[in-house]
Design a protein around this motif. Structure first.
Motif, PDB file in Angstrom:
ATOM      1  N   GLU A   1      -8.575   3.895  -0.707  1.00 21.58           N
ATOM      2  CA  GLU A   1      -7.949   5.004  -0.148  1.00 21.58           C
ATOM      3  C   GLU A   1      -6.448   4.674   0.421  1.00 21.58           C
ATOM      4  OE1 GLU A   1     -10.734   7.301   1.770  1.00 21.58           O
ATOM      5  OE2 GLU A   1     -11.632   7.993  -0.292  1.00 21.58           O
ATOM      6  N   SER A   2      -6.610   3.833   1.187  1.00 23.88           N
ATOM      7  CA  SER A   2      -5.476   3.372   2.133  1.00 23.88           C
ATOM      8  C   SER A   2      -4.325   2.862   1.175  1.00 23.88           C
ATOM      9  CB  SER A   2      -5.762   2.337   3.059  1.00 23.88           C
ATOM     10  OG  SER A   2      -4.797   1.616   3.779  1.00 23.88           O
ATOM     11  N   LYS A   3      -4.881   1.974   0.253  1.00 29.64           N
ATOM     12  CA  LYS A   3      -3.661   1.306  -0.856  1.00 29.64           C
ATOM     13  C   LYS A   3      -3.210   2.447  -1.557  1.00 29.64           C
ATOM     14  CE  LYS A   3      -1.617  -2.162  -2.489  1.00 29.64           C
ATOM     15  NZ  LYS A   3      -0.779  -2.990  -1.561  1.00 29.64           N
ATOM     16  N   THR A   4      -3.984   3.509  -1.934  1.00 27.36           N
ATOM     17  CA  THR A   4      -3.330   4.575  -2.846  1.00 27.36           C
ATOM     18  C   THR A   4      -2.408   5.377  -2.053  1.00 27.36           C
ATOM     19  OG1 THR A   4      -5.527   4.775  -3.906  1.00 27.36           O
ATOM     20  CG2 THR A   4      -4.103   6.702  -3.933  1.00 27.36           C
ATOM     21  N   THR A   5      -2.854   5.643  -0.862  1.00 30.81           N
ATOM     22  CA  THR A   5      -1.728   6.124   0.014  1.00 30.81           C
ATOM     23  C   THR A   5      -0.505   5.554   0.145  1.00 30.81           C
ATOM     24  OG1 THR A   5      -3.481   7.327   1.414  1.00 30.81           O
ATOM     25  CG2 THR A   5      -1.274   7.308   2.500  1.00 30.81           C
ATOM     26  N   GLU A   6      -0.475   4.227   0.253  1.00 30.30           N
ATOM     27  CA  GLU A   6       0.603   3.287   0.179  1.00 30.30           C
ATOM     28  C   GLU A   6       1.685   3.509  -1.011  1.00 30.30           C
ATOM     29  OE1 GLU A   6       1.713  -1.327  -0.169  1.00 30.30           O
ATOM     30  OE2 GLU A   6      -0.084  -0.928   0.810  1.00 30.30           O
ATOM     31  N   PHE A   7       0.930   3.535  -1.987  1.00 35.22           N
ATOM     32  CA  PHE A   7       1.334   3.544  -3.236  1.00 35.22           C
ATOM     33  C   PHE A   7       2.282   5.039  -3.588  1.00 35.22           C
ATOM     34  CE2 PHE A   7      -0.408   0.173  -6.336  1.00 35.22           C
ATOM     35  CZ  PHE A   7       0.102  -0.854  -5.638  1.00 35.22           C
ATOM     36  N   HIS A   8       1.399   6.103  -2.969  1.00 35.93           N
ATOM     37  CA  HIS A   8       1.981   7.482  -3.060  1.00 35.93           C
ATOM     38  C   HIS A   8       3.265   7.331  -2.167  1.00 35.93           C
ATOM     39  CE1 HIS A   8      -1.972   9.427  -4.015  1.00 35.93           C
ATOM     40  NE2 HIS A   8      -1.654   8.697  -5.179  1.00 35.93           N
ATOM     41  N   LEU A   9       3.096   6.976  -0.976  1.00 39.30           N
ATOM     42  CA  LEU A   9       4.281   6.893  -0.040  1.00 39.30           C
ATOM     43  C   LEU A   9       5.478   6.321  -0.646  1.00 39.30           C
ATOM     44  CD1 LEU A   9       2.533   6.344   3.510  1.00 39.30           C
ATOM     45  CD2 LEU A   9       3.746   8.480   2.498  1.00 39.30           C
ATOM     46  N   ILE A  10       5.344   5.202  -1.443  1.00 34.14           N
ATOM     47  CA  ILE A  10       6.446   4.483  -1.891  1.00 34.14           C
ATOM     48  C   ILE A  10       6.936   4.904  -3.353  1.00 34.14           C
ATOM     49  CG2 ILE A  10       6.211   2.441  -0.395  1.00 34.14           C
ATOM     50  CD1 ILE A  10       4.837   0.943  -2.748  1.00 34.14           C
ATOM     51  N   GLY A  11       6.398   6.028  -3.840  1.00 35.55           N
ATOM     52  CA  GLY A  11       7.043   6.669  -4.973  1.00 35.55           C
ATOM     53  C   GLY A  11       5.847   6.557  -5.996  1.00 35.55           C
ATOM     54  N   TYR A  12       4.603   6.278  -5.757  1.00 41.00           N
ATOM     55  CA  TYR A  12       3.841   6.227  -7.195  1.00 41.00           C
ATOM     56  C   TYR A  12       2.656   7.410  -6.783  1.00 41.00           C
ATOM     57  CZ  TYR A  12       6.273   2.060  -8.114  1.00 41.00           C
ATOM     58  OH  TYR A  12       7.231   0.919  -8.598  1.00 41.00           O
ATOM     59  N   PRO A  13       3.185   8.718  -7.172  1.00 41.67           N
ATOM     60  CA  PRO A  13       2.138   9.756  -6.811  1.00 41.67           C
ATOM     61  C   PRO A  13       0.866  10.005  -7.726  1.00 41.67           C
ATOM     62  CG  PRO A  13       4.184  10.488  -7.914  1.00 41.67           C
ATOM     63  CD  PRO A  13       4.256   9.020  -7.821  1.00 41.67           C
ATOM     64  N   ARG A  14       0.762   9.242  -8.580  1.00 37.16           N
ATOM     65  CA  ARG A  14      -0.205   9.345  -9.572  1.00 37.16           C
ATOM     66  C   ARG A  14      -1.210   8.200  -9.493  1.00 37.16           C
ATOM     67  NH1 ARG A  14       2.033  11.427 -15.421  1.00 37.16           N
ATOM     68  NH2 ARG A  14       2.696  13.260 -14.558  1.00 37.16           N
ATOM     69  N   ALA A  15      -1.000   7.403  -8.312  1.00 39.20           N
ATOM     70  CA  ALA A  15      -1.935   6.264  -8.387  1.00 39.20           C
ATOM     71  C   ALA A  15      -3.348   6.707  -7.738  1.00 39.20           C
ATOM     72  CB  ALA A  15      -1.258   5.387  -7.443  1.00 39.20           C
ATOM     73  N   THR A  16      -4.363   5.987  -8.380  1.00 42.07           N
ATOM     74  CA  THR A  16      -5.576   6.631  -7.716  1.00 42.07           C
ATOM     75  C   THR A  16      -6.436   5.536  -7.422  1.00 42.07           C
ATOM     76  OG1 THR A  16      -6.762   6.372 -10.012  1.00 42.07           O
ATOM     77  CG2 THR A  16      -5.665   8.425  -9.432  1.00 42.07           C
ATOM     78  N   PRO A  17      -7.367   5.549  -6.634  1.00 39.88           N
ATOM     79  CA  PRO A  17      -8.072   4.468  -6.263  1.00 39.88           C
ATOM     80  C   PRO A  17      -9.007   3.767  -7.497  1.00 39.88           C
ATOM     81  CG  PRO A  17      -8.838   6.247  -4.803  1.00 39.88           C
ATOM     82  CD  PRO A  17      -7.896   6.904  -5.654  1.00 39.88           C
ATOM     83  N   GLU A  18      -9.462   4.618  -8.085  1.00 40.68           N
ATOM     84  CA  GLU A  18     -10.134   3.994  -9.556  1.00 40.68           C
ATOM     85  C   GLU A  18      -8.944   3.204 -10.237  1.00 40.68           C
ATOM     86  OE1 GLU A  18     -12.930   2.918 -11.207  1.00 40.68           O
ATOM     87  OE2 GLU A  18     -13.545   4.293  -9.626  1.00 40.68           O
TER      88      GLU A  18
END
Length: 97
Positions: A19-36
């Motif tokens: 979830e932390s890594k997903t949040t990081e990806f969302h913050l840097i412009g990859y909003p569709r990233a999911t934990p799975e």
């Protein structure tokens, strides 16, 4: 912790890390990233299967996953999905796409 397990055996304990890594990806412009998707990317591109690793190695691999590696994984999967879809349509319609 010196215990080694297969990466899939560690998965249930990696929820917060993923979830932390997903949040990081969302913050840097990859909003569709999911934990799975991130986990699947690690299995296919970083670990190349289900090797045995220690807890700290799994956490390290998750936090070190680059956006380049992730986007490469997503892109390849998108192309494969397109090819699979085209093959399915061709099989159903009897045409060569």
């Amino acid at each position: 912790m010196d215990e080694k397990r297969t990466v899939n055996d560690w998965k249930s304990e990696m929820k917060v890390i993923l979830e932390s890594k997903t949040t990081e990806f969302h913050l840097i412009g990859y909003p569709r990233a999911t934990p799975e998707e991130i986990w699947s990317c690690l299995v296919k591109k970083v670990w190349k299967g289900n090797p045995e690793k220690r807890l700290f190695e799994i956490v390290q691999d998750i936090f070190h996953l680059s956006t380049t590696t992730y986007m490469s994984y997503i892109t390849v999967n998108a192309y494969q999905a397109d090819e699979d879809l085209a093959s399915s349509i061709a099989a159903l319609t009897g045409s060569n796409l």
